[in-house]
Structure formats: structure tokens, C-alpha cells
Write a protein that holds these residues in place. Structure first.
Motif, PDB file in Angstrom:
ATOM      1  N   ILE A  71       0.854  -1.184   0.000  1.00 50.81           N
ATOM      2  CA  ILE A  71       0.000   0.000   0.000  1.00 50.81           C
ATOM      3  C   ILE A  71       0.891   1.235   0.000  1.00 50.81           C
ATOM      4  CG2 ILE A  71      -0.182   0.201   2.523  1.00 50.81           C
ATOM      5  CD1 ILE A  71      -3.162   0.859   2.084  1.00 50.81           C
ATOM      6  N   ALA A  72       0.444   2.286  -0.693  1.00 56.07           N
ATOM      7  CA  ALA A  72       1.237   3.515  -0.755  1.00 56.07           C
ATOM      8  C   ALA A  72       0.318   4.705  -0.932  1.00 56.07           C
ATOM      9  CB  ALA A  72       2.236   3.454  -1.905  1.00 56.07           C
ATOM     10  N   ALA A  73       0.777   5.849  -0.461  1.00 57.76           N
ATOM     11  CA  ALA A  73       0.126   7.128  -0.750  1.00 57.76           C
ATOM     12  C   ALA A  73       1.022   7.883  -1.706  1.00 57.76           C
ATOM     13  CB  ALA A  73      -0.089   7.930   0.527  1.00 57.76           C
ATOM     14  N   SER A  74       0.410   8.624  -2.616  1.00 57.92           N
ATOM     15  CA  SER A  74       1.207   9.253  -3.658  1.00 57.92           C
ATOM     16  C   SER A  74       0.453  10.394  -4.309  1.00 57.92           C
ATOM     17  CB  SER A  74       1.545   8.200  -4.726  1.00 57.92           C
ATOM     18  OG  SER A  74       2.094   8.786  -5.880  1.00 57.92           O
ATOM     19  N   GLY A  75       1.225  11.400  -4.754  1.00 56.34           N
ATOM     20  CA  GLY A  75       0.644  12.414  -5.612  1.00 56.34           C
ATOM     21  C   GLY A  75       0.416  11.890  -7.011  1.00 56.34           C
ATOM     22  N   GLY A  76       1.060  10.765  -7.330  1.00 53.51           N
ATOM     23  CA  GLY A  76       0.894  10.158  -8.657  1.00 53.51           C
ATOM     24  C   GLY A  76       2.062   9.299  -9.071  1.00 53.51           C
ATOM     25  N   ASN A  77       3.268   9.854  -9.097  1.00 53.88           N
ATOM     26  CA  ASN A  77       4.419   9.119  -9.618  1.00 53.88           C
ATOM     27  C   ASN A  77       4.821   7.936  -8.741  1.00 53.88           C
ATOM     28  OD1 ASN A  77       4.652  10.643 -11.912  1.00 53.88           O
ATOM     29  ND2 ASN A  77       6.221  12.009 -11.098  1.00 53.88           N
ATOM     30  N   HIS A  78       4.815   8.124  -7.437  1.00 55.86           N
ATOM     31  CA  HIS A  78       5.140   7.004  -6.551  1.00 55.86           C
ATOM     32  C   HIS A  78       4.084   5.909  -6.682  1.00 55.86           C
ATOM     33  CE1 HIS A  78       6.709   4.849  -3.117  1.00 55.86           C
ATOM     34  NE2 HIS A  78       5.579   4.990  -2.439  1.00 55.86           N
ATOM     35  N   ALA A  88       4.800  -6.277 -11.783  1.00 51.69           N
ATOM     36  CA  ALA A  88       5.950  -7.040 -12.274  1.00 51.69           C
ATOM     37  C   ALA A  88       6.306  -8.191 -11.347  1.00 51.69           C
ATOM     38  CB  ALA A  88       7.147  -6.110 -12.446  1.00 51.69           C
ATOM     39  N   LEU A  89       6.074  -7.998 -10.046  1.00 52.82           N
ATOM     40  CA  LEU A  89       6.446  -9.006  -9.056  1.00 52.82           C
ATOM     41  C   LEU A  89       5.269  -9.868  -8.613  1.00 52.82           C
ATOM     42  CD1 LEU A  89       8.785  -6.722  -6.900  1.00 52.82           C
ATOM     43  CD2 LEU A  89       9.489  -8.441  -8.583  1.00 52.82           C
ATOM     44  N   GLY A  90       4.098  -9.634  -9.215  1.00 58.02           N
ATOM     45  CA  GLY A  90       2.933 -10.441  -8.884  1.00 58.02           C
ATOM     46  C   GLY A  90       2.356 -10.165  -7.512  1.00 58.02           C
ATOM     47  N   VAL A  91       2.349  -8.892  -7.117  1.00 55.62           N
ATOM     48  CA  VAL A  91       1.903  -8.488  -5.786  1.00 55.62           C
ATOM     49  C   VAL A  91       0.684  -7.574  -5.908  1.00 55.62           C
ATOM     50  CG1 VAL A  91       2.565  -7.253  -3.678  1.00 55.62           C
ATOM     51  CG2 VAL A  91       4.268  -8.612  -4.922  1.00 55.62           C
ATOM     52  N   ARG A  92      -0.262  -7.705  -4.978  1.00 60.53           N
ATOM     53  CA  ARG A  92      -1.417  -6.818  -4.949  1.00 60.53           C
ATOM     54  C   ARG A  92      -0.994  -5.429  -4.483  1.00 60.53           C
ATOM     55  NH1 ARG A  92      -5.040  -4.880  -1.276  1.00 60.53           N
ATOM     56  NH2 ARG A  92      -7.167  -4.553  -2.025  1.00 60.53           N
ATOM     57  N   ALA A  93      -1.558  -4.382  -5.076  1.00 60.03           N
ATOM     58  CA  ALA A  93      -1.219  -3.011  -4.690  1.00 60.03           C
ATOM     59  C   ALA A  93      -2.463  -2.169  -4.511  1.00 60.03           C
ATOM     60  CB  ALA A  93      -0.311  -2.367  -5.732  1.00 60.03           C
ATOM     61  N   GLU A  94      -2.432  -1.321  -3.477  1.00 58.56           N
ATOM     62  CA  GLU A  94      -3.504  -0.361  -3.216  1.00 58.56           C
ATOM     63  C   GLU A  94      -2.859   1.011  -3.060  1.00 58.56           C
ATOM     64  OE1 GLU A  94      -7.284   0.242  -0.122  1.00 58.56           O
ATOM     65  OE2 GLU A  94      -5.900  -1.436   0.121  1.00 58.56           O
ATOM     66  N   ILE A  95      -3.348   1.987  -3.830  1.00 59.36           N
ATOM     67  CA  ILE A  95      -2.732   3.310  -3.862  1.00 59.36           C
ATOM     68  C   ILE A  95      -3.739   4.378  -3.454  1.00 59.36           C
ATOM     69  CG2 ILE A  95      -1.424   4.959  -5.241  1.00 59.36           C
ATOM     70  CD1 ILE A  95      -0.080   2.208  -5.051  1.00 59.36           C
ATOM     71  N   SER A 137      -5.271  -3.661   7.271  1.00 55.07           N
ATOM     72  CA  SER A 137      -5.178  -4.744   6.287  1.00 55.07           C
ATOM     73  C   SER A 137      -3.928  -5.610   6.442  1.00 55.07           C
ATOM     74  CB  SER A 137      -5.187  -4.163   4.872  1.00 55.07           C
ATOM     75  OG  SER A 137      -3.979  -3.450   4.599  1.00 55.07           O
ATOM     76  N   GLY A 138      -2.889  -5.031   7.073  1.00 53.55           N
ATOM     77  CA  GLY A 138      -1.628  -5.751   7.189  1.00 53.55           C
ATOM     78  C   GLY A 138      -0.728  -5.614   5.986  1.00 53.55           C
ATOM     79  N   ALA A 139      -1.108  -4.781   5.010  1.00 57.68           N
ATOM     80  CA  ALA A 139      -0.291  -4.585   3.813  1.00 57.68           C
ATOM     81  C   ALA A 139       1.022  -3.880   4.159  1.00 57.68           C
ATOM     82  CB  ALA A 139      -1.062  -3.756   2.786  1.00 57.68           C
ATOM     83  N   LEU A 140       2.043  -4.132   3.352  1.00 56.85           N
ATOM     84  CA  LEU A 140       3.339  -3.471   3.522  1.00 56.85           C
ATOM     85  C   LEU A 140       3.236  -2.033   3.037  1.00 56.85           C
ATOM     86  CD1 LEU A 140       6.460  -3.640   4.096  1.00 56.85           C
ATOM     87  CD2 LEU A 140       6.693  -4.160   1.652  1.00 56.85           C
ATOM     88  N   GLU A 141       3.501  -1.082   3.925  1.00 53.83           N
ATOM     89  CA  GLU A 141       3.468   0.328   3.540  1.00 53.83           C
ATOM     90  C   GLU A 141       4.759   0.702   2.835  1.00 53.83           C
ATOM     91  OE1 GLU A 141       3.603   4.762   5.473  1.00 53.83           O
ATOM     92  OE2 GLU A 141       3.207   3.065   6.784  1.00 53.83           O
ATOM     93  N   ILE A 142       4.634   1.356   1.713  1.00 51.48           N
ATOM     94  CA  ILE A 142       5.802   1.833   0.963  1.00 51.48           C
ATOM     95  C   ILE A 142       5.739   3.351   0.930  1.00 51.48           C
ATOM     96  CG2 ILE A 142       7.093   1.734  -1.192  1.00 51.48           C
ATOM     97  CD1 ILE A 142       5.863  -0.947  -1.757  1.00 51.48           C
ATOM     98  N   HIS A 143       6.490   3.972   1.823  1.00 50.73           N
ATOM     99  CA  HIS A 143       6.478   5.436   1.918  1.00 50.73           C
ATOM    100  C   HIS A 143       7.071   6.042   0.652  1.00 50.73           C
ATOM    101  CE1 HIS A 143       7.068   9.500   3.479  1.00 50.73           C
ATOM    102  NE2 HIS A 143       6.283   9.164   4.483  1.00 50.73           N
ATOM    103  N   ALA A 144       6.552   7.187   0.252  1.00 47.16           N
ATOM    104  CA  ALA A 144       6.984   7.808  -0.999  1.00 47.16           C
ATOM    105  C   ALA A 144       8.414   8.320  -0.960  1.00 47.16           C
ATOM    106  CB  ALA A 144       6.038   8.955  -1.349  1.00 47.16           C
ATOM    107  N   TYR A 145       8.931   8.661   0.224  1.00 51.50           N
ATOM    108  CA  TYR A 145      10.261   9.267   0.239  1.00 51.50           C
ATOM    109  C   TYR A 145      11.032   9.104   1.545  1.00 51.50           C
ATOM    110  CZ  TYR A 145       7.436  12.977   2.395  1.00 51.50           C
ATOM    111  OH  TYR A 145       6.569  13.680   3.192  1.00 51.50           O
ATOM    112  N   ASP A 146      10.383   8.800   2.644  1.00 52.58           N
ATOM    113  CA  ASP A 146      11.083   8.825   3.934  1.00 52.58           C
ATOM    114  C   ASP A 146      11.297   7.419   4.495  1.00 52.58           C
ATOM    115  OD1 ASP A 146      12.459  10.306   5.787  1.00 52.58           O
ATOM    116  OD2 ASP A 146      10.708  10.772   7.023  1.00 52.58           O
ATOM    117  N   HIS A 147      11.878   6.544   3.680  1.00 54.10           N
ATOM    118  CA  HIS A 147      12.226   5.198   4.113  1.00 54.10           C
ATOM    119  C   HIS A 147      13.596   4.861   3.545  1.00 54.10           C
ATOM    120  CE1 HIS A 147      12.307   0.841   4.498  1.00 54.10           C
ATOM    121  NE2 HIS A 147      11.351   0.974   5.405  1.00 54.10           N
ATOM    122  N   PRO A 148      14.506   4.261   4.342  1.00 55.06           N
ATOM    123  CA  PRO A 148      15.883   4.024   3.869  1.00 55.06           C
ATOM    124  C   PRO A 148      15.962   3.248   2.559  1.00 55.06           C
ATOM    125  CG  PRO A 148      15.740   3.656   6.227  1.00 55.06           C
ATOM    126  CD  PRO A 148      14.340   3.875   5.757  1.00 55.06           C
TER     127      PRO A 148
END
Length: 309
Positions: A71-78, A88-95, A137-148
């Protein structure tokens, strides 16, 4: 060189990211626009921006993913990048996207198979909603910019710049939340100067450097759908401050002019955010010294070409 800067992302992290995402991302071309001036065309990357690098690195570094996917939040590009990597990796995504997001980008996210929720007027509000959803939901959060791992993935551009542009002195980078400038700064590791470029309407890094830490800013202007973070990321602030990154601001008019010039002179169609770094040169916000070799990161091309007519 080689020591982790304040902020927790080092050149070693970027090098590991490059190995991890090899085969998943493109090595984007460099155009020598004029003697000593080079355009790194990251708008030609998968999903139309540099962000595919960080998206792939975050997912691949995690290993086994939850059944709920990512799961991710984004202005669009992320969001486009995460949706592309997930497919590409066969993973469910929610944006989650704010209402300010470009219809072109929202349509692209849906076309990549991700579930899209439009909520909030700006990125920060969409992000809050995505965090709540991830917690439930337990989904993996993918931050747009503030994650190592996201930052390290974006930094792989810097490694390519060093390989593709012999003797580069300075790299100009647009800033929103700061993942790109932090990653490139870590990757260059003192081997070239970094100049952070922001629209006057969204000066997240500029204000943070003056205030001594990240502070909220108003979000607006032509590049808000891409550079719409309302404060610089903690990682970006730490890395850029430790490295002494120069921060410059450009006007709305300069961004619009730079975008049109990239189209007129180089037939490169970019979104407004993709022209921000180039605007620093066009407007004189950054003036290279004689003989200085400058790379400009043209970071995104998710735009409606009809607006360039």
C-alpha cells in the motif's frame, strides 16, 4: 568518503540497492544538451519517473510479503511506480491519491492493476488515510520518500551519473519530500556537488535548512501533484544537511518556461516537476562556473503532451 551520513543512508546502501534492482529497472540515457551540460532522462524509466527504483528496492528488500500486498500514498508518480513494481512481481497493490493528482497519473495507476482510492486535498491527507488502511489490512506500507530502502533505490541514479558523465562536477536535483536528493547525495558520497532545486511555492528543504529541522509548508503551484509533500523527510533533511547540499528556489514562471524549453529544444516531454532542476539553470537560480560539468536530473515525464502544444 564512505561513512553513513546523518539520516542513515550510505553509499553502501545505494550499491546494495543497485544490485537488488538490477534487471528490474532501466539504465536511463544521458543527453549532452550543450558542452558541459547533461540531462539524465529519468522520465524514460519504467512508470515514467525515477520512483520505480525505490519502489522495487523496498519490495524486493522485504522478502516475503503479506497476503494483503503493498500500500502507498502518492501524488501520482510514486503510485505509478509501486503499481508497476507490484504488477511485475505479482503483488497486490492499493494506492491512495489526493484529489490534486493528475488524471493522467490516476488513470495510469488503475491501468497497472492497482486499486485506487482518491481522498484528501493534498498528499499528507492521502498518506494519513493509507496508514490507517495499512494498519487494518496488514499490507506493507511503501512510503513515498522517507524510508531508507526507498531512498537507497532512488540513489542508484547517482551511481549511473558517475558512470555515464566522466568528471561531473555538479548534479541538480528537484526536491519534494526529498527521497531523490537524499539518495543521490548518498550515492555521490562527496564526488560531486549536489544542488537541491525547489519551486518557491513548495520550499520544503529550503525552509527546513533555515529552521534547523523539517517544518510544514503550504503546498501549491504547477508541480504540486509531484512535489506536493508538505515537509521534507527526516532522512532527506539529515543527509542533505550533513553533506552541505546547496538549496535554491525557482519561480512558477521559470518552471513553466523550462518545461517548454525541454520540449522545444530537445523534444523531451516532461511534467512540471521534471523541469524544476533545469529551471534553476534557465532562470539563473544556479549559475555554473566556467568549465563546470553539470548534470540535471529530468525526473519525471507523466504528463499530457497536449499541454505542450
Amino acid at each position: 568518503m564512505g561513512n553513513p551520513p546523518i539520516g542513515g543512508v550510505s553509499i553502501k546502501d545505494v550499491e546494495e540497492a543497485a544490485e537488488r534492482i538490477a534487471g528490474h529497472i532501466l539504465r536511463t540515457p544521458v543527453l549532452e544538451a550543450a558542452p558541459g551540460l547533461f540531462l539524465k532522462l529519468e522520465g524514460m524509466q519504467h512508470s515514467g519517473s525515477f520512483k520505480a527504483r525505490g519502489g522495487f528496492n523496498r519490495i524486493l528488500a522485504e522478502g516475503e510479503l503479506p497476503e494483503a500486498g503493498v500500500i502507498a500514498a502518492s501524488g501520482g508518480n510514486h503510485g505509478l511506480a509501486v503499481a508497476y513494481a507490484a504488477r511485475a512481481l505479482g503483488v497486490r497493490a492499493e494506492i491512495f491519491v489526493p484529489t490534486v493528482s493528475s488524471p493522467v497519473k490516476v488513470a495510469g495507476i488503475r491501468a497497472l492493476g492497482a486499486e485506487v482510492t482518491r481522498t484528501g486535498a493534498v498528499y499528507a491527507e492521502a498518506y494519513e488515510a493509507s496508514v490507517l488502511r495499512a494498519a487494518g489490512s496488514g499490507a506493507l506500507e511503501i512510503h513515498a520518500y522517507d524510508h531508507p530502502e526507498v531512498v537507497a533505490g532512488q540513489g542508484t541514479i547517482g551511481l549511473e551519473v558517475l558512470e555515464q558523465i566522466r568528471g561531473v562536477d555538479t548534479v541538480l536535483v528537484a526536491v519534494g519530500g526529498g527521497g531523490l536528493v537524499a539518495g543521490i547525495t548518498a550515492a555521490l558520497d562527496g564526488r560531486a556537488r549536489v544542488v537541491a532545486v525547489e519551486p518557491e511555492t513548495i520550499p520544503t528543504l529550503h525552509r527546513a535548512l533555515l529552521a534547523g529541522g523539517p517544518v510544514p509548508v503550504q503546498v501549491g503551484g504547477v508541480a504540486a501533484d509531484s512535489l506536493g509533500a508538505d515537509r521534507i523527510g527526516e532522512i532527506a533533511y539529515g543527509v542533505t544537511r550533513a553533506a552541505g547540499v546547496l538549496s535554491v528556489l525557482v519561480s512558477e514562471e521559470a518552471v513553466v518556461d523550462a518545461r517548454l524549453e525541454l520540449w522545444r529544444s530537445f523534444r523531451t516531454a516532461v511534467e512540471h516537476a521534471g523541469a524544476v532542476a533545469f529551471a534553476a539553470l534557465r532562470s539563473g537560480a544556479y549559475v555554473p562556473a566556467p568549465g563546470e560539468r553539470v548534470a540535471v536530473i529530468v525526473c519525471g515525464a507523466n504528463t499530457d503532451p497536449a499541454t505542450l502544444a
